[in-house]
Scaffold this motif. Sequence first.
Motif, short mmCIF file in Angstrom:
data_model
loop_
_atom_site.label_atom_id
_atom_site.label_comp_id
_atom_site.label_asym_id
_atom_site.label_seq_id
_atom_site.Cartn_x
_atom_site.Cartn_y
_atom_site.Cartn_z
N LEU A 23 0.83 -1.20 0.00
CA LEU A 23 0.00 0.00 0.00
C LEU A 23 0.87 1.25 0.00
O LEU A 23 2.04 1.20 0.33
CB LEU A 23 -0.88 0.04 1.25
N ASP A 24 0.25 2.37 -0.37
CA ASP A 24 0.96 3.64 -0.18
C ASP A 24 0.46 4.27 1.12
O ASP A 24 -0.21 3.64 1.92
CB ASP A 24 0.74 4.55 -1.40
N GLY A 25 0.74 5.56 1.30
CA GLY A 25 0.27 6.27 2.48
C GLY A 25 0.90 5.72 3.74
O GLY A 25 2.09 5.40 3.76
N ASN A 26 0.11 5.61 4.81
CA ASN A 26 0.69 5.10 6.06
C ASN A 26 0.74 3.58 6.10
O ASN A 26 1.13 3.00 7.10
CB ASN A 26 -0.06 5.66 7.26
N ARG A 27 0.31 2.93 5.02
CA ARG A 27 0.44 1.49 4.84
C ARG A 27 -0.35 0.66 5.85
O ARG A 27 -0.07 -0.50 6.07
CB ARG A 27 1.91 1.07 4.92
#
Lengths: 138, 854
Positions: A23-27
């Motif tokens: 995932l991207d972001g904070n995962r």
Amino acid sequence: MLIEDEILTIEEYGEIETIDINLDGNRLFLANGILTHNSAIDATELNQSHIAGGISKVNTADWYLSIIFNNSMRAMGDIIFLFLKSRSSDAVGKQVLLKWVNNRLRITDSDKKLQSDVIVEQVASKTKNKSLLDIMDL
Amino acid sequence: MIKSKKQKLMIEYLLSSPDTYIICKTILKAEYFNPEYRQSVNFIHNYHDNYNAIPSLDLIQAETDMKFDVRQVTKDEIEYCSTEIEKFCRQRGCEQAVEKASLLLNKDQPDMIESIIKDAVSISLNKDVGSDYFQNVRSRLERLSKEPQRISTGWSGVDDLLGGGLARSELILWSANSGGGKSITLANLAINMVMQKLNVLYITLELSTDMVEQRFDSMFTGVPTVNWLPNMDKIINEVSEIGEDFGKLIVHRMQTGTTANAIRGFLKEFELKNGYIPDLLIVDYLDAMGANEHVSADNIHEKDKRATEQLRDILIDYSMMGATASQQNRCLALNTVVELIGGVFKQIKDVIVGDKLFNGTTYNSVTEVLPTTKQKTYKITTKSGKEIICSGNHKFLTTDNQLGTIFDGTIKQCTKLFIKFKILLSSRCNKPTEVTNMVYDIDWFSSRIQIENDEVKNQILEYIQTKHFQTISHYDRQRVLKIFKNRILGNVNVNYDIIIRCLSIGKDSSSLESHKLRFGDQYGTKKFYEKANACKFNKDRFVEQHGLEKATELLSKRGASCSNYIERYGEELGNIKWNEYKTKRKATYQSRSGSYEKRNLDYFIDKYGIDKGTLIWKNRNDKISYKNSKAYVLTLHNPNIVDQIFYKRKSRGLQYYILKYGATLGEKKHNELKLKRILYRSKDYLIQKHGEEHGLVLYNQYRFKTKKAGKRGSKISKQLFDAILSNIVDVNETYYWSQPSGEWRISINNDDRQLLNNNQQNLFVDFKYQQSIIEFFGDFWHANPALYADNDICNPFSQLTAKEIRESDANRLQILQQKGFNVLVIWEQEFRVNPDATITKCLNFLGIKHVNRR
């Protein structure tokens, strides 16, 4: 709305088919309603425990390197070896950027240079305890 | 075989010099010596273990009856002695090992042989006293400087960090996600080494040899693996040209699960055939390797540990470099449910790149979905019943704001995790993995119960976060929330105790009491009466619909009959309604009892045609008769009950009554019934009840139904007797078994009974006219002397010989004659051969004129 919940039991379940996602972001994501972290390995937070089957193999090997190589890196022609264990040098935590030649399937020395200082900082910061906010900001 | 004298000398050396003994003690075993010396050697060993000294000669002689002499052993001789003893031990050890090995071979356990022989051959004294660090500096460094310590991997960056490159006996391990370049890295390393004129053995456990070699083709020539066919000549030329300058590159495919021992075996063969040992051993990849010993399939950790250690042992033994690779991953089970944007739920295996996953506050999009792998997993259960199946290195966010895994010990029992609170509104979805679309959050709930009032909404939200709500089952949660809403809407204070009491009422939720509990006294009673009034079949509704008079009339005739329906709805509508009702009833009845119509042969023929119908009917009959059989019933019940069922079904004999009522009462009942049955079937009773004509018919019917009356005589005897009877005018004087007047019997006393060897009270005869009796003897049953010899067993049911049967028959005739009757015996054969003569013979015997010839 997230609330706290205590673990009651952890039991061995046997060998089954499993899957990874990245995932991207904070995962972080919810799996079966439980907040969990990115399944797949990301370059910035690899450590020895990520090897399948646990750490037993790493204990015996003299050198342990992790290959960081995903689709975007493949397109860019980059491949990174991350040193996670060494017996006789201070290489642990250091990365080597190599060149990926897609049509020849070759890995060669790269002209590009990694900013090793930045990497060392990054790796060092992983070892510290992070707050949830830090992780969210990543 | 070493001479006995020399063995003695050895022991004497040991006794003479304690130093020699201590050096040799570790390899010295009593079983190496001849039997006569074994006790002595054992004694010396034990003595030394206990007292740390060598026993005196007197002591040995006293204990073991063996006499040894002491010799002078100088310091120089110690070395000679110890080497002699070492040689001796090794030789004897080998001899015994060979013996053992041959035994093992017979026992079909050849695996052990190698280790036994190896142990025996390697018996030696440990003369290596270690290396003196301070003294040997020069020689050590000089030795090391002669051979290149580290060999370049071909990647300068990697070499820097490796301290110059790879050293011999070292194992380098790569890890990557599946499909993340493991095999490619290993192949690249192989090529880099080969270019330095080193020999490489590439063992592939996963890919085929061809595939690996095609990759090498591509690496050397730059032709993509897919396009090898059009560029074949180019590849052949280039590869054969460069091959001369480079080291050897051997690719060998071995099976998945290959053990280190198998690789060792291959290396041995490799060395013998090629005359060199590879400088670099590559195993692609480690996870596909097995351990030498059998390790349980579940215990991957142990298997990997052993496989790695054993691989490393090979490297050290052959002084090779080693490279291998392994998977790395943190994984979740395929059926794990993740939440997407907009409250949609998906199993993780269906997630695609670009999906946005919810993390409780924001959404993250999926950038990569990696291939599935099989690995060991763990199941985590939380207090609220949430379950997740994941690998040991899957990361969770704990409430201490740490990312932890099971392997590093951060995730263990009592660790607190973050979970999303969800309300499961169906009893079917207890397992989170099955829910997918059945999971609803609070937003969904609030939209469903349509609460506009914020205060109420907040109250509900407050409640569902309490512990009480989380401990009750999912199904109850739904009900609790309904109750909760109703109480709030009814302006009744929220009291959790009352809610629990509501739950305990359970199914009886339509009662007044439950209404009061749920909605409060006032609102509850109101609700209850609202509901009661809405009921369809209610007196008030009738009054409202038909007026008071007609309603009372209708209510008095509530039964469902055709006339009632016609009265209620008029003739036309009433009939229709009645028919509807009937079919409805019929359907329900049919569904309840299974069959409504009579299933006889006609029914089946009508339904399926003659052929198929009769077949089905037959099969059905077979099935029913099988289901009624004792054998089948025995399979369903235990034998006692089966007896009961069976006696009930087949016959109501004494046993049935005893089973049913017990011994005394059962017998009494049985007798009563017996008497009753005799009464009901008596001639007088039947004539009295049914009139003379019909009564007699019934009486005869009953009589012929009983076995005794029906089966007393054979058909052929009936022919004879009927013929005789047709000649007799005075029918009332005749008795014969097929006659309505019944068979004739005479009572017999005890002596006669003994003579006949029979318990019968009466003696039945076939045909009687006045004082004459005709007995018809069947050939088979009475052993016709014309057909059977004396010793034949003609009647298989009685097991009597022909002679015995004839004797008993003779006795019977004798008794009859004693009673004053004239007896004539007709044999079946006689009648069959000449019926007319037999009939006249009979008639003559009876003294009747021949009137009606047959």
